[in-house]
Design a protein around this motif. Structure first.
Motif, PDB file in Angstrom:
ATOM      1  N   VAL A 226      41.651  35.273  32.966  1.00 41.96           N
ATOM      2  CA  VAL A 226      43.122  35.038  33.141  1.00 41.96           C
ATOM      3  C   VAL A 226      43.157  36.457  33.805  1.00 41.96           C
ATOM      4  CG1 VAL A 226      45.580  34.979  31.865  1.00 41.96           C
ATOM      5  CG2 VAL A 226      43.467  33.901  31.093  1.00 41.96           C
ATOM      6  N   VAL A 227      43.580  36.711  34.904  1.00 42.18           N
ATOM      7  CA  VAL A 227      43.704  38.006  35.500  1.00 42.18           C
ATOM      8  C   VAL A 227      45.313  38.019  35.940  1.00 42.18           C
ATOM      9  CG1 VAL A 227      43.299  39.321  37.338  1.00 42.18           C
ATOM     10  CG2 VAL A 227      41.488  37.652  36.562  1.00 42.18           C
ATOM     11  N   VAL A 228      46.016  39.271  35.578  1.00 43.43           N
ATOM     12  CA  VAL A 228      47.346  39.329  35.528  1.00 43.43           C
ATOM     13  C   VAL A 228      47.626  40.796  36.376  1.00 43.43           C
ATOM     14  CG1 VAL A 228      49.377  39.657  34.233  1.00 43.43           C
ATOM     15  CG2 VAL A 228      47.665  38.246  33.535  1.00 43.43           C
ATOM     16  N   ARG A 284      39.110  46.603  33.131  1.00 41.02           N
ATOM     17  CA  ARG A 284      40.276  46.284  32.758  1.00 41.02           C
ATOM     18  C   ARG A 284      40.484  45.125  31.639  1.00 41.02           C
ATOM     19  NH1 ARG A 284      43.201  50.118  34.037  1.00 41.02           N
ATOM     20  NH2 ARG A 284      44.941  48.794  33.757  1.00 41.02           N
ATOM     21  N   LEU A 285      39.289  44.603  31.187  1.00 40.76           N
ATOM     22  CA  LEU A 285      39.379  43.742  29.966  1.00 40.76           C
ATOM     23  C   LEU A 285      40.339  44.008  28.808  1.00 40.76           C
ATOM     24  CD1 LEU A 285      38.312  40.900  28.788  1.00 40.76           C
ATOM     25  CD2 LEU A 285      36.444  42.213  27.861  1.00 40.76           C
ATOM     26  N   ALA A 286      41.279  43.228  28.668  1.00 41.05           N
ATOM     27  CA  ALA A 286      42.345  43.556  27.440  1.00 41.05           C
ATOM     28  C   ALA A 286      42.249  42.770  26.295  1.00 41.05           C
ATOM     29  CB  ALA A 286      43.724  43.127  28.056  1.00 41.05           C
ATOM     30  N   LYS A 287      41.982  41.649  26.256  1.00 42.83           N
ATOM     31  CA  LYS A 287      41.496  40.645  25.056  1.00 42.83           C
ATOM     32  C   LYS A 287      40.599  39.457  25.674  1.00 42.83           C
ATOM     33  CE  LYS A 287      46.281  39.278  25.787  1.00 42.83           C
ATOM     34  NZ  LYS A 287      47.686  38.962  25.151  1.00 42.83           N
ATOM     35  N   ALA A 306      38.469  32.597  26.967  1.00 37.38           N
ATOM     36  CA  ALA A 306      39.153  33.153  28.044  1.00 37.38           C
ATOM     37  C   ALA A 306      39.288  34.579  27.993  1.00 37.38           C
ATOM     38  CB  ALA A 306      40.586  32.557  27.862  1.00 37.38           C
ATOM     39  N   PHE A 307      39.295  35.175  29.145  1.00 39.30           N
ATOM     40  CA  PHE A 307      39.276  36.777  29.237  1.00 39.30           C
ATOM     41  C   PHE A 307      40.507  37.224  30.024  1.00 39.30           C
ATOM     42  CE2 PHE A 307      34.999  35.274  28.399  1.00 39.30           C
ATOM     43  CZ  PHE A 307      34.390  36.194  27.449  1.00 39.30           C
ATOM     44  N   VAL A 308      41.295  38.206  29.431  1.00 33.81           N
ATOM     45  CA  VAL A 308      42.454  38.510  30.135  1.00 33.81           C
ATOM     46  C   VAL A 308      42.017  39.718  30.750  1.00 33.81           C
ATOM     47  CG1 VAL A 308      44.747  39.228  29.792  1.00 33.81           C
ATOM     48  CG2 VAL A 308      43.883  37.274  28.600  1.00 33.81           C
ATOM     49  N   PHE A 309      42.272  39.800  31.995  1.00 29.69           N
ATOM     50  CA  PHE A 309      42.173  41.234  32.804  1.00 29.69           C
ATOM     51  C   PHE A 309      43.427  41.516  33.157  1.00 29.69           C
ATOM     52  CE2 PHE A 309      38.293  38.674  33.202  1.00 29.69           C
ATOM     53  CZ  PHE A 309      37.145  39.556  32.646  1.00 29.69           C
TER      54      PHE A 309
END
Length: 370
Positions: A226-228, A284-287, A306-309
């Protein structure tokens, strides 16, 4: 002058599609209610083997297929929230409240009864509304088997020669005829669903064969990214089944020797072709969060992490280009993300991990509740 009391029955289901057993519940509702509201679940999901018909199509099937109903019947959409049962229950209450308003019914003078068949774990929601009375309906049997929409879908999309009369007797002549008419008028949609069904069945057969060998359920492990960046989420368009042409998070199966983070990063670069160095992306990995709802995939027990960047907000977004099994890759504004074109539970994952993903369910309901 005191308002005359009114009893509204609420019947929740996916109705994929509506059959004679559902019609029995509609008719039975008249024993305890003055009117009936049917809430159609999975209302804004794309076509798939489990959900082959859109909300609008199912609404039409219901209104055309209801027979011998001695009370007024209304139909409204209901939005799924796979990982938030409380939000789903709130959606139900919202739909009922807006329906009362549209019909000019006084909430203080209206009694709500919830009706439906308690047939399996999918019916547990019938106990989530303690303020409403529960009026259970009996299932309908044919040849000692409970009629269900799963069998009806199988019969409609993969009919056996000479089965037409038997199927009409089982699922309802009028209810079968309405859907059959739609299928003849929509051959491309029918082909899409059949192709999806063939893939899903083949996939599940392979899993079942492995489980027979090992003697216990075997999860399929996947990873998603999940790249934001700057109010956008990176999405890819699927090139292959399942979910061909739908939009999805970059991701896929975890290969032998990989951990979930390695798989998520590999799939991200294979599918979206980012120019950004992988090391910078990892920084940039956030959670991270596991999503393993048993109904998240029609293929079976498919778990994903799922990995949030969270990339730095800037005027120029990171460049992306499609690759691997992605037909396209693009940055999608958060405000444009809706579940009707998104693969499996990826909309639910985005909603769970990305703040401020809107889906104006109340506004949609107001457009229908007239």
């Amino acid at each position: 002058m005191r308002a005359q009391r009114h009893t509204l029955a609420v019947f929740i289901g996916r109705f994929q599609p509506f059959h004679i057993g559902h019609n029995d519940v509609v008719v039975k509702a008249a024993d305890s209610a003055d009117s009936l509201l049917m809430l159609v679940g999975s209302a804004y999901r794309p076509r798939s083997w489990k959900n082959p018909f859109t909300y609008a199509e199912r609404r039409d099937f219901i209104l055309a297929g209801v027979v011998d109903a001695p009370l007024p019947v209304d139909v409204l959409p209901l939005v799924d929230t796979l990982y938030n049962d409380r939000a789903w229950a709130t959606n139900v209450r919202t739909a009922v409240r807006l329906h009362l308003r549209a019909k000019g019914l006084d909430p203080d003078a209206t009694d709500i009864v919830l009706t439906g068949c308690e047939k399996d774990k999918s019916s547990q929601y019938l106990r989530w509304f303690p303020e409403w009375k529960m009026v259970a309906a009996d299932p309908r049997y044919h040849d000692d088997e409970i009629i269900n929409a799963t069998d009806m879908r199988e019969a409609l999309f993969f009919p056996a020669e000479g089965d037409a009369g038997r199927l009409a007797a089982r699922f309802g002549m009028k209810q079968m005829a309405v859907v059959a008419d739609w299928m003849r008028a929509n051959p491309k949609a029918v082909e899409l669903v059949r192709n999806e069904a063939a893939f899903v069945k083949s996939y599940r057969e392979r899993i079942d064969a492995a489980e027979q060998v090992f003697g216990y359920p075997i999860p399929i492990n996947t990873a998603d990214a999940v790249v934001v960046q700057s109010g956008h989420v990176l999405m890819v368009q699927r090139k292959i089944q399942p979910g061909k042409d739908l939009w999805a998070l970059p991701g896929g199966h975890i290969d032998k020797g990989e951990n979930a983070l390695d798989a998520a990063v590999r799939e991200l670069y294979e599918e979206a072709g980012l120019d950004m160095p992988k090391g910078a992306m990892r920084s940039r990995l956030a959670k991270r969060e596991v999503f393993d709802h048993p109904d998240r995939s029609e293929r079976g027990w498919v778990r994903t992490e799922a990995f949030v960047f969270e990339l730095q907000d800037r005027e120029k977004m990171e460049k992306v280009k499609s690759g691997s099994d992605a037909a396209a890759a693009k940055w999608v504004p958060i405000t444009d993300i809706t579940p009707d074109t998104i693969f499996e539970d990826h909309f639910d994952i985005i909603q769970a991990l990305v703040p401020d993903v809107p889906f104006a369910y109340s506004s949609i309901l107001m457009a229908h509740a007239t």
